[in-house]
Scaffold this motif. Structure first.
Motif, PDB file in Angstrom:
ATOM      1  N   THR A 154       0.838  -1.196   0.000  1.00 52.99           N
ATOM      2  CA  THR A 154       0.000   0.000   0.000  1.00 52.99           C
ATOM      3  C   THR A 154       0.872   1.244   0.000  1.00 52.99           C
ATOM      4  N   ASP A 155       0.225   2.386  -0.173  1.00 55.46           N
ATOM      5  CA  ASP A 155       0.943   3.667  -0.110  1.00 55.46           C
ATOM      6  C   ASP A 155       1.085   4.108   1.344  1.00 55.46           C
ATOM      7  N   GLY A 156       1.834   3.362   2.119  1.00 54.85           N
ATOM      8  CA  GLY A 156       2.033   3.677   3.518  1.00 54.85           C
ATOM      9  C   GLY A 156       0.944   3.096   4.400  1.00 54.85           C
ATOM     10  N   ALA A 157       1.132   3.231   5.718  1.00 54.03           N
ATOM     11  CA  ALA A 157       0.200   2.656   6.680  1.00 54.03           C
ATOM     12  C   ALA A 157      -1.137   3.382   6.704  1.00 54.03           C
ATOM     13  N   GLN A 158      -1.127   4.704   6.470  1.00 54.96           N
ATOM     14  CA  GLN A 158      -2.396   5.442   6.484  1.00 54.96           C
ATOM     15  C   GLN A 158      -3.315   4.946   5.368  1.00 54.96           C
ATOM     16  N   ASN A 159      -2.756   4.714   4.201  1.00 58.75           N
ATOM     17  CA  ASN A 159      -3.531   4.154   3.097  1.00 58.75           C
ATOM     18  C   ASN A 159      -4.040   2.757   3.453  1.00 58.75           C
ATOM     19  N   ALA A 160      -3.207   1.971   4.137  1.00 60.34           N
ATOM     20  CA  ALA A 160      -3.621   0.626   4.554  1.00 60.34           C
ATOM     21  C   ALA A 160      -4.808   0.695   5.505  1.00 60.34           C
ATOM     22  N   LEU A 161      -4.747   1.578   6.496  1.00 62.05           N
ATOM     23  CA  LEU A 161      -5.848   1.722   7.448  1.00 62.05           C
ATOM     24  C   LEU A 161      -7.130   2.145   6.745  1.00 62.05           C
ATOM     25  N   SER A 162      -7.013   3.093   5.827  1.00 64.58           N
ATOM     26  CA  SER A 162      -8.179   3.606   5.123  1.00 64.58           C
ATOM     27  C   SER A 162      -8.848   2.523   4.290  1.00 64.58           C
ATOM     28  N   LEU A 163      -8.058   1.775   3.520  1.00 62.92           N
ATOM     29  CA  LEU A 163      -8.676   0.773   2.642  1.00 62.92           C
ATOM     30  C   LEU A 163      -9.230  -0.406   3.447  1.00 62.92           C
ATOM     31  N   LEU A 164      -8.608  -0.730   4.583  1.00 61.81           N
ATOM     32  CA  LEU A 164      -9.132  -1.817   5.406  1.00 61.81           C
ATOM     33  C   LEU A 164     -10.448  -1.427   6.071  1.00 61.81           C
ATOM     34  N   ILE A 165     -10.529  -0.200   6.573  1.00 59.88           N
ATOM     35  CA  ILE A 165     -11.785   0.262   7.173  1.00 59.88           C
ATOM     36  C   ILE A 165     -12.893   0.280   6.126  1.00 59.88           C
ATOM     37  N   GLU A 166     -12.550   0.714   4.915  1.00 53.25           N
ATOM     38  CA  GLU A 166     -13.551   0.742   3.836  1.00 53.25           C
ATOM     39  C   GLU A 166     -13.976  -0.672   3.438  1.00 53.25           C
ATOM     40  N   ALA A 167     -13.017  -1.599   3.396  1.00 54.15           N
ATOM     41  CA  ALA A 167     -13.319  -2.949   2.932  1.00 54.15           C
ATOM     42  C   ALA A 167     -14.054  -3.788   3.976  1.00 54.15           C
ATOM     43  N   LEU A 168     -13.792  -3.548   5.245  1.00 54.84           N
ATOM     44  CA  LEU A 168     -14.293  -4.432   6.298  1.00 54.84           C
ATOM     45  C   LEU A 168     -15.537  -3.906   7.007  1.00 54.84           C
ATOM     46  N   THR A 169     -15.886  -2.653   6.756  1.00 56.56           N
ATOM     47  CA  THR A 169     -17.062  -2.070   7.407  1.00 56.56           C
ATOM     48  C   THR A 169     -17.867  -1.286   6.392  1.00 56.56           C
ATOM     49  N   LYS A 170     -19.039  -0.841   6.809  1.00 53.04           N
ATOM     50  CA  LYS A 170     -19.880   0.009   5.962  1.00 53.04           C
ATOM     51  C   LYS A 170     -20.351   1.208   6.790  1.00 53.04           C
ATOM     52  N   PRO A 171     -20.860   2.268   6.148  1.00 52.30           N
ATOM     53  CA  PRO A 171     -21.328   3.435   6.898  1.00 52.30           C
ATOM     54  C   PRO A 171     -22.315   3.045   7.995  1.00 52.30           C
ATOM     55  N   GLY A 172     -22.096   3.614   9.176  1.00 56.30           N
ATOM     56  CA  GLY A 172     -22.944   3.311  10.324  1.00 56.30           C
ATOM     57  C   GLY A 172     -22.395   2.228  11.221  1.00 56.30           C
ATOM     58  N   ASP A 173     -21.443   1.415  10.727  1.00 59.91           N
ATOM     59  CA  ASP A 173     -20.842   0.374  11.562  1.00 59.91           C
ATOM     60  C   ASP A 173     -19.967   1.006  12.642  1.00 59.91           C
ATOM     61  N   THR A 174     -19.714   0.236  13.678  1.00 62.22           N
ATOM     62  CA  THR A 174     -18.897   0.701  14.796  1.00 62.22           C
ATOM     63  C   THR A 174     -17.509   0.082  14.738  1.00 62.22           C
ATOM     64  N   ILE A 175     -16.510   0.912  15.063  1.00 61.09           N
ATOM     65  CA  ILE A 175     -15.114   0.484  15.153  1.00 61.09           C
ATOM     66  C   ILE A 175     -14.658   0.716  16.591  1.00 61.09           C
ATOM     67  N   ALA A 176     -14.036  -0.268  17.199  1.00 56.85           N
ATOM     68  CA  ALA A 176     -13.490  -0.132  18.551  1.00 56.85           C
ATOM     69  C   ALA A 176     -12.007   0.197  18.467  1.00 56.85           C
ATOM     70  N   VAL A 177     -11.598   1.209  19.215  1.00 59.71           N
ATOM     71  CA  VAL A 177     -10.199   1.636  19.255  1.00 59.71           C
ATOM     72  C   VAL A 177      -9.804   1.852  20.711  1.00 59.71           C
ATOM     73  N   GLU A 178      -8.526   2.036  20.952  1.00 64.24           N
ATOM     74  CA  GLU A 178      -8.095   2.422  22.289  1.00 64.24           C
ATOM     75  C   GLU A 178      -8.688   3.784  22.636  1.00 64.24           C
ATOM     76  N   SER A 179      -8.984   4.010  23.910  1.00 62.93           N
ATOM     77  CA  SER A 179      -9.660   5.252  24.312  1.00 62.93           C
ATOM     78  C   SER A 179      -8.828   6.488  23.992  1.00 62.93           C
ATOM     79  N   LEU A 180      -7.531   6.316  23.848  1.00 63.56           N
ATOM     80  CA  LEU A 180      -6.640   7.348  23.324  1.00 63.56           C
ATOM     81  C   LEU A 180      -5.956   6.725  22.118  1.00 63.56           C
ATOM     82  N   THR A 181      -6.125   7.334  20.949  1.00 60.84           N
ATOM     83  CA  THR A 181      -5.643   6.672  19.732  1.00 60.84           C
ATOM     84  C   THR A 181      -5.148   7.677  18.712  1.00 60.84           C
ATOM     85  N   TYR A 182      -4.506   7.177  17.694  1.00 60.24           N
ATOM     86  CA  TYR A 182      -3.967   7.965  16.580  1.00 60.24           C
ATOM     87  C   TYR A 182      -5.092   8.724  15.878  1.00 60.24           C
TER      88      TYR A 182
END
Length: 447
Positions: A154-182
């Protein structure tokens, strides 16, 4: 009440936000409480809140109340400037002056490898020899099971995160992250209209029991964890905690993204969370933090069942990352310089962590990380401190940009983007002097 009245109240609230009385992610008073304080009506306060919501200063949730926006915009959290008078403590990148000669040499050698095949289109996400770079890099720092078939470019890690979120979820879905995150994760989620829930952390990172509860109540489709030198807290998740997180994910119907771009900073390799859940975990890493952001070389180890899906998203989005940049990376890898540069940055980070402890007289959560999660003195609201620091050309990141709907009294300091140790020390001494200043008497706020 006149139309000007609710606008005046809205301006009062904005002033309180700037002064730090209402920190980002904090809950505003109920309509009636604020109305009594300001000698007005709940209807007028409601109109002021509505105006602030239209200006993206606050967010209202039915049954929960109104909250100050967390301001997760990357341009505010991370300051990029070519002004040499600034002390840029806001951006996490390697100390690039140490890497220039190696990069110059690698680019020259890679140019001699140019063929029609190299600079043309390629199947999958790139050439096999370039995917092998990702396999070697990730394996060096604790990932097992990577192959040229399941490692995608991918074009760096930010591109990887973006395409994975797009591929694995849809609008309205919930993503769990650390309470303090990037904040880059929060920015992607906001743009793609995904909901975000924060999972409580302790000194070892994301708490397994808190993750278990979030999975039961919020039912996220995706969990994102930064296990090594966590951004922003600097916490390094021990192997036992990683295995516990993996066990909880394995017993759920949830995907994991392991954002492991700081794994190279560990003195010894630490097993990746994905090692325990290869069919549910996506391991993301890149060369940006160790070698150069400009290379845009990112790698995802993908579960076998998802290779074709993620490849399709890469092809639809960018087709493929620059083969020439990956040829440079391959040259650095084959010569061994990639790992030498990473080690040099690791040692430099250790030295700079020691400098912070010496000058600021504070303990840090990491001995090797690129940054410090610094608690401000009680007399300094974080937004006000960031404002006063910027007036002195000291660019720091407010903790509010990293918080998932919870207040924090920290700032994040990057230690590596200032190239010389002398300049780093000078900037840290100025920050210390500002922290010791009495904000109330020295800097009376003017609206």
């Amino acid at each position: 009440m006149s139309e000007a009245k609710f606008k005046q109240i809205a301006q009062t609230i904005i002033s309180r936000i700037v002064e730090g009385h209402y920190p980002p992610n904090s809950k505003l008073p109920p309509h009636r409480v604020l109305a009594d304080e300001l000698n007005t009506t709940p209807v007028t306060v409601a109109k002021a809140y509505k105006l602030l919501a239209e200006q993206n200063r606050v967010e209202s949730f039915v049954g929960r109340g109104t909250f100050v926006c967390g301001e997760s915009r990357l341009s505010q959290a991370i300051h990029v400037s070519e002004d040499e008078s600034e002390f840029n403590f806001s951006i996490l990148q390697p100390c690039l002056s140490y890497n220039i000669m190696a990069l110059q040499d690698a680019f020259q050698k890679a140019a001699g490898h140019i063929t029609p095949q190299l600079i043309g289109y390629a199947e999958y996400s790139g050439h096999q020899q370039h995917r092998q770079v990702g396999v070697q890099w990730a394996a060096q720092y604790g990932l097992s099971g990577g192959t040229t078939q399941n490692t995608l470019l991918t074009d760096g890690a930010q591109n990887a995160l973006s395409l994975l979120i797009e591929a694995l979820t849809k609008p309205g879905d919930t993503i769990a992250v650390e309470s303090l995150t990037y904040p880059g994760i929060l920015a992607i989620a906001s743009l793609m209209r995904r909901e975000v829930v924060g999972v409580e952390m302790d000194e070892h990172g994301m708490i397994p029991e808190a993750l278990q509860q979030a999975l039961q109540t919020a039912r996220p489709k995706l969990v994102i964890v930064i296990p090594s030198h966590q951004n922003p807290t600097g916490i390094n998740m021990p192997p036992e905690r990683r295995e516990s997180i993996a066990r909880i994910i394995r017993d759920s119907q949830t995907w994991l993204i392991e954002d492991d771009i700081y794994g190279f900073l560990n003195p010894e390799p630490v097993p990746a969370i994905c090692n325990w859940i290869p069919e549910q975990g996506f391991h993301v890493t890149s060369l940006s933090k160790a070698i150069s952001p400009a290379l845009r070389c990112g790698f995802i180890k993908v579960p076998e069942s998802q290779i074709s899906t993620i490849n399709a998203h890469i092809r639809a989005g960018i087709w493929l990352s620059s083969p020439f940049n990956y040829e440079v990376a391959a040259e650095l890898m084959s010569s061994g310089q990639a790992f030498e540069l990473a080690k040099q940055q690791q040692l430099l980070a250790q030295q700079r962590q020691q400098i912070v402890r010496e000058i600021l007289q504070t303990e840090t959560s990491s001995q090797q990380g690129y940054h410090v999660w610094l608690r401000l003195p009680q007399h300094w609201p974080q937004e006000r401190f960031v404002l006063e620091a910027s007036k002195r050309h000291l660019m720091v990141s407010s903790g509010s940009y990293f918080a998932v709907r919870q207040p924090t009294d920290h700032i994040r300091l990057s230690l590596m983007s200032i190239n010389s140790e002398q300049r780093l020390r000078e900037g840290l001494h100025q920050l210390k002097a500002l922290m010791e200043t009495n904000m109330t008497t020295e800097f009376p706020f003017q609206v």
